[in-house]
Design an enzyme around this catalytic site. Structure first.
Site, mmCIF file in Angstrom:
data_model
loop_
_atom_site.group_PDB
_atom_site.id
_atom_site.type_symbol
_atom_site.label_atom_id
_atom_site.label_comp_id
_atom_site.label_asym_id
_atom_site.label_seq_id
_atom_site.Cartn_x
_atom_site.Cartn_y
_atom_site.Cartn_z
ATOM 1 N N ASP A 1 40.918 21.914 27.217
ATOM 2 C CA ASP A 1 41.379 23.260 27.545
ATOM 3 C C ASP A 1 42.616 23.551 26.696
ATOM 4 O O ASP A 1 43.235 22.626 26.165
ATOM 5 C CB ASP A 1 41.753 23.321 29.040
ATOM 6 N N SER A 2 42.973 24.810 26.590
ATOM 7 C CA SER A 2 44.193 25.165 25.854
ATOM 8 C C SER A 2 45.434 24.643 26.570
ATOM 9 O O SER A 2 46.491 24.525 25.965
ATOM 10 C CB SER A 2 44.293 26.674 25.710
ATOM 11 N N CYS B 1 37.975 25.858 28.740
ATOM 12 C CA CYS B 1 38.681 27.086 28.363
ATOM 13 C C CYS B 1 37.678 28.206 28.047
ATOM 14 O O CYS B 1 36.812 28.039 27.193
ATOM 15 C CB CYS B 1 39.522 26.766 27.128
ATOM 16 N N GLU C 1 51.575 31.300 35.653
ATOM 17 C CA GLU C 1 52.499 30.258 35.193
ATOM 18 C C GLU C 1 53.926 30.486 35.703
ATOM 19 O O GLU C 1 54.705 29.559 35.775
ATOM 20 C CB GLU C 1 52.431 30.132 33.676
ATOM 21 N N CYS D 1 38.685 33.201 33.188
ATOM 22 C CA CYS D 1 39.831 32.431 32.677
ATOM 23 C C CYS D 1 40.194 31.452 33.779
ATOM 24 O O CYS D 1 40.229 31.816 34.956
ATOM 25 C CB CYS D 1 41.003 33.366 32.367
ATOM 26 N N HIS E 1 42.816 30.246 34.787
ATOM 27 C CA HIS E 1 44.004 30.524 35.594
ATOM 28 C C HIS E 1 43.711 31.482 36.745
ATOM 29 O O HIS E 1 44.454 31.506 37.728
ATOM 30 C CB HIS E 1 45.102 31.161 34.750
#
Lengths: 268, 268
Positions: free
Chosen positions: A12-13, A75, A154, A186, A188
């Site tokens: 993943d990134s 990702c 984040e 995504c 997140h």
């Protein structure tokens, strides 16, 4: 080492791919996993195709050092842009999150109106749209990039008035299109599921690729007869390109359990 | 080539450093400039010291290929963490934005209460705080990281209710501390100056390092007798690690003029 005993590689990134690892641990509890998070170069979602492809190639090369039997691109951005190139260059089976996520959405929608949210790069790629249309051409797909969602997560701003207002702003067009399923495109975004659900109302089902991706990986391993035979507790290894401590701390939220050893890698 | 004829090198994690280039072009209109923006690995502000130092070292090495006579670190995050290491490793004079910004704030404050906003890494470094205290130990410094400001600017959400609400949330503690000068400790923040000013009220002066940094560079070059003698229109070159087109398009907002040639660099 026999193939079935080899680990699964996941990249993943950054940190978000741990939601996919969580699903893999649940679905395939005996499989060892090597995770790679490119935390020094994160995010990918605001970058160009050529950079996303280049970074993804390097990530696969890194995972191949561990003799992985399959690679999962956790990702969405990388899955959207790099998967065809990676499959052309590498023999190892590579699974992205776009097809599983699209399948799950196609199963969920009864109105045949699906929304997709993701990073700018993911939405620009139209990868979800094309995959859903391929599965069922009668489904209307409406897409929206949400560039502030990753920084919101984040920052730990998962609730509150600001998150709610940003979610309403991004999702208003999708609501107007009367979608009944929304792909959280995504890794997140599942952490923002409550505010997203409130912004859209209870009639929209949120679809997260992680579970469906894990199921697809299980199918792939079973088909090749590569499933881990042993019933032992498997080894999990985590590699990152930036500070391991930060990853270990934040990662718990995504993985739902403590992360023991995290190792740092320098590309150069 | 005689030193005075050589270009000035400027680097930044991405695009924001163009605000410093703009000030340099105004202050030193005959100096050629080589700009390097690490757009493939941007942002630096959420990353660790070791990664910021490593990337900054690579950026200096890149600029040295052009025989630059001085290097300006336009990035606040990189100035905060990497400047001492860079000065230890390289002989070329290197100017950061922390000291010029701190000087400007010390000149501005009459209440002796200065606020600093920046990325998480910049604020964590306490670089501005230490520099201001060194200049005038009687000044009280109040710091606040604003991790959503950069994505807000890059989304183009420079005004509107959401930006205003985020600004009020971040700046409320500084307002309570009755600061009368605020350092915009990130090159993206000047684009949010109107919402920041509204959140704090008219009694607070916003301080942006760019002008002061350009003045310091001018002083440095004059002292060494390295100022460009010719009155010709200088050459400007821009290098980035991601897509040049995107940089050229977005960069106009920061530079206040069109950007002609942008070239791409691959580190590997």
């Amino acid at each position: 080492m026999a193939t079935h005993a080899k680990p699964i590689g996941v990249f993943d990134s950054g940190i978000g791919g741990l939601t996919v690892v969580k699903a893999l641990m649940r679905e395939l509890p005996h499989e060892p996993i090597v995770y790679f998070g490119d935390t020094a170069r994160v995010p990918y979602g605001s970058k160009s195709k050529s950079t996303i492809v280049r970074f993804s190639m390097e990530n696969v090369e890194f995972l191949l050092r561990f003799g992985v039997k399959a690679i999962i691109i956790a990702c969405n951005t990388s899955s959207s842009w790099a998967l065809p190139t990676l499959r052309r260059y590498f023999k190892v089976p590579i699974v992205g999150v776009i097809r599983p996520g699209s399948r799950a959405a196609v199963q969920q929608t009864t109105a045949k109106r699906v929304g997709v949210i993701g990073t700018e790069a993911t939405i620009r790629s139209r990868a979800y749209e094309l995959e859903i249309k391929r599965l069922d051409a009668s489904i209307a797909v409406f897409s929206q990039s949400c560039p502030l969602f990753v920084p919101l997560v984040e920052s730990g701003w998962l609730n509150g008035a600001i998150s709610a207002q940003i979610a309403r702003t991004y999702l208003a067009p999708l609501k107007r299109h009367r979608i009944d399923a929304l792909i959280l495109g995504c890794t997140h975004y599942p952490l923002l599921a409550p505010v997203i659900q409130r912004a859209l109302g209870p009639s929209v089902t949120l679809v997260d690729s992680a579970t469906q991706t894990a199921a697809e990986v299980k199918g792939l391993l079973a088909w090749h007869e590569w499933l881990q035979g042993s019933r032992q507790r498997p080894r999990y290894r985590f590699f990152v390109t930036d500070e391991p401590d930060h990853f270990a701390r934040l990662g718990q939220q995504f993985l739902g359990q403590a992360i023991r050893s995290v190792e740092r890698v320098n590309y150069r």
